[in-house]
Motif scaffolding. Structure first.
Motif, PDB file in Angstrom:
ATOM      1  N   ASP A 240       0.830  -1.247  -0.061  1.00 58.47           N
ATOM      2  CA  ASP A 240      -0.084  -0.242  -0.021  1.00 58.47           C
ATOM      3  C   ASP A 240       0.881   1.421   0.030  1.00 58.47           C
ATOM      4  O   ASP A 240       0.871   2.030   0.832  1.00 58.47           O
ATOM      5  CB  ASP A 240      -1.093  -0.057   1.017  1.00 58.47           C
ATOM      6  N   PHE A 241       1.931   1.300  -1.080  1.00 55.14           N
ATOM      7  CA  PHE A 241       2.535   2.359  -0.988  1.00 55.14           C
ATOM      8  C   PHE A 241       1.814   3.815  -1.410  1.00 55.14           C
ATOM      9  O   PHE A 241       0.638   3.896  -2.006  1.00 55.14           O
ATOM     10  CB  PHE A 241       3.486   2.208  -2.548  1.00 55.14           C
ATOM     11  N   GLN A 242       2.342   4.958  -0.661  1.00 51.90           N
ATOM     12  CA  GLN A 242       1.560   6.082  -0.668  1.00 51.90           C
ATOM     13  C   GLN A 242       2.630   7.431  -0.991  1.00 51.90           C
ATOM     14  O   GLN A 242       3.831   7.173  -0.558  1.00 51.90           O
ATOM     15  CB  GLN A 242       0.822   6.459   0.625  1.00 51.90           C
ATOM     16  N   VAL A 243       2.193   8.391  -1.792  1.00 52.55           N
ATOM     17  CA  VAL A 243       3.039   9.325  -1.992  1.00 52.55           C
ATOM     18  C   VAL A 243       3.391   9.956  -0.457  1.00 52.55           C
ATOM     19  O   VAL A 243       2.445  10.161   0.397  1.00 52.55           O
ATOM     20  CB  VAL A 243       2.270  10.571  -2.669  1.00 52.55           C
ATOM     21  N   GLY A 244       4.671  10.250  -0.262  1.00 47.60           N
ATOM     22  CA  GLY A 244       5.091  10.863   0.901  1.00 47.60           C
ATOM     23  C   GLY A 244       6.121   9.662   1.792  1.00 47.60           C
ATOM     24  O   GLY A 244       6.540   9.878   2.715  1.00 47.60           O
ATOM     25  N   ASP A 245       5.422   8.468   1.279  1.00 44.78           N
ATOM     26  CA  ASP A 245       6.208   7.380   2.148  1.00 44.78           C
ATOM     27  C   ASP A 245       7.617   7.066   2.098  1.00 44.78           C
ATOM     28  O   ASP A 245       8.132   7.685   0.819  1.00 44.78           O
ATOM     29  CB  ASP A 245       5.723   5.817   1.727  1.00 44.78           C
ATOM     30  N   THR A 246       8.325   6.838   2.749  1.00 47.20           N
ATOM     31  CA  THR A 246       9.846   6.627   2.841  1.00 47.20           C
ATOM     32  C   THR A 246      10.431   5.309   2.489  1.00 47.20           C
ATOM     33  O   THR A 246       9.913   4.372   2.766  1.00 47.20           O
ATOM     34  CB  THR A 246      10.642   7.036   4.217  1.00 47.20           C
ATOM     35  N   LEU A 247      11.251   5.126   1.371  1.00 48.67           N
ATOM     36  CA  LEU A 247      11.709   3.756   0.930  1.00 48.67           C
ATOM     37  C   LEU A 247      13.217   3.735   1.480  1.00 48.67           C
ATOM     38  O   LEU A 247      14.078   4.711   1.468  1.00 48.67           O
ATOM     39  CB  LEU A 247      11.762   3.653  -0.543  1.00 48.67           C
ATOM     40  N   ILE A 248      13.370   2.776   2.382  1.00 55.83           N
ATOM     41  CA  ILE A 248      15.067   2.486   2.782  1.00 55.83           C
ATOM     42  C   ILE A 248      15.091   1.212   1.921  1.00 55.83           C
ATOM     43  O   ILE A 248      15.060   0.206   1.941  1.00 55.83           O
ATOM     44  CB  ILE A 248      15.015   2.267   4.361  1.00 55.83           C
ATOM     45  N   LEU A 249      16.311   1.612   0.883  1.00 58.50           N
ATOM     46  CA  LEU A 249      16.628   0.512  -0.095  1.00 58.50           C
ATOM     47  C   LEU A 249      17.938   0.272   0.279  1.00 58.50           C
ATOM     48  O   LEU A 249      19.033   0.761   0.465  1.00 58.50           O
ATOM     49  CB  LEU A 249      16.653   1.373  -1.313  1.00 58.50           C
ATOM     50  N   LYS A 250      17.952  -1.332   0.477  1.00 60.33           N
ATOM     51  CA  LYS A 250      19.247  -1.813   0.956  1.00 60.33           C
ATOM     52  C   LYS A 250      19.670  -2.717  -0.141  1.00 60.33           C
ATOM     53  O   LYS A 250      18.924  -3.412  -1.075  1.00 60.33           O
ATOM     54  CB  LYS A 250      18.730  -2.969   2.038  1.00 60.33           C
ATOM     55  N   GLU A 251      21.006  -2.177  -0.404  1.00 61.57           N
ATOM     56  CA  GLU A 251      21.853  -2.956  -1.494  1.00 61.57           C
ATOM     57  C   GLU A 251      21.685  -4.665  -1.537  1.00 61.57           C
ATOM     58  O   GLU A 251      22.189  -5.002  -0.341  1.00 61.57           O
ATOM     59  CB  GLU A 251      22.996  -2.473  -1.686  1.00 61.57           C
ATOM     60  N   TYR A 252      21.618  -5.283  -2.350  1.00 64.03           N
ATOM     61  CA  TYR A 252      21.141  -6.811  -2.274  1.00 64.03           C
ATOM     62  C   TYR A 252      21.959  -7.485  -3.242  1.00 64.03           C
ATOM     63  O   TYR A 252      21.732  -6.949  -4.688  1.00 64.03           O
ATOM     64  CB  TYR A 252      19.772  -7.176  -2.216  1.00 64.03           C
ATOM     65  N   HIS A 253      22.801  -8.452  -3.064  1.00 69.56           N
ATOM     66  CA  HIS A 253      23.507  -9.257  -4.103  1.00 69.56           C
ATOM     67  C   HIS A 253      22.742 -10.684  -4.081  1.00 69.56           C
ATOM     68  O   HIS A 253      22.534 -11.053  -3.090  1.00 69.56           O
ATOM     69  CB  HIS A 253      24.953  -9.476  -3.714  1.00 69.56           C
ATOM     70  N   PRO A 254      22.225 -10.887  -5.348  1.00 65.11           N
ATOM     71  CA  PRO A 254      21.134 -12.136  -5.517  1.00 65.11           C
ATOM     72  C   PRO A 254      22.082 -13.542  -5.337  1.00 65.11           C
ATOM     73  O   PRO A 254      21.423 -14.397  -5.277  1.00 65.11           O
ATOM     74  CB  PRO A 254      20.606 -12.038  -6.703  1.00 65.11           C
ATOM     75  N   GLY A 255      23.273 -13.569  -5.241  1.00 68.63           N
ATOM     76  CA  GLY A 255      23.936 -14.743  -5.179  1.00 68.63           C
ATOM     77  C   GLY A 255      24.620 -15.184  -6.552  1.00 68.63           C
ATOM     78  O   GLY A 255      23.895 -14.569  -7.736  1.00 68.63           O
TER      79      GLY A 255
END
Length: 90
Positions: free
Chosen positions: A31-46
């Motif tokens: 339920d993403f909304q305008v104004g929400d914050t994304l904490i994007l964590k770098e991920y290596h898929p293997g």
């Protein structure tokens, strides 16, 4: 306003962090909304390096970047499948 912690594949991380990639395509299961914050964590898929026989397990790096949602294109229009969103981020 919510905070969402999300994986971000290593191949996209720098472009998002440096502001060259200003959108995210995501399943709208939060339920993403305008104004929400994304904490994007770098991920290596293997990966397996067959040449050297080295297996790299999937893992998070220690890198993360924080972005705000400034626009949402809902699925079901413009060729975007229902249940997905394109998030404009800054």
């Amino acid at each position: 306003m919510k905070k969402h912690e999300l994986k971000l594949l290593i191949k996209y991380f720098k472009d998002v962090e440096q502001g060259r990639k200003t959108f995210e395509l995501r399943k709208n299961d939060r339920d993403f909304q305008v104004g929400d914050t994304l904490i994007l964590k770098e991920y290596h898929p293997g990966d397996t390096d067959y040449k050297d026989g080295i297996y790299i397990p999937a893992h998070y790096t220690n890198n993360e970047t924080v972005k705000k949602i400034v626009y949402i294109l809902q699925g079901g229009q413009c060729g975007l499948e229902e249940g997905y969103v394109i998030l404009g981020i800054q």
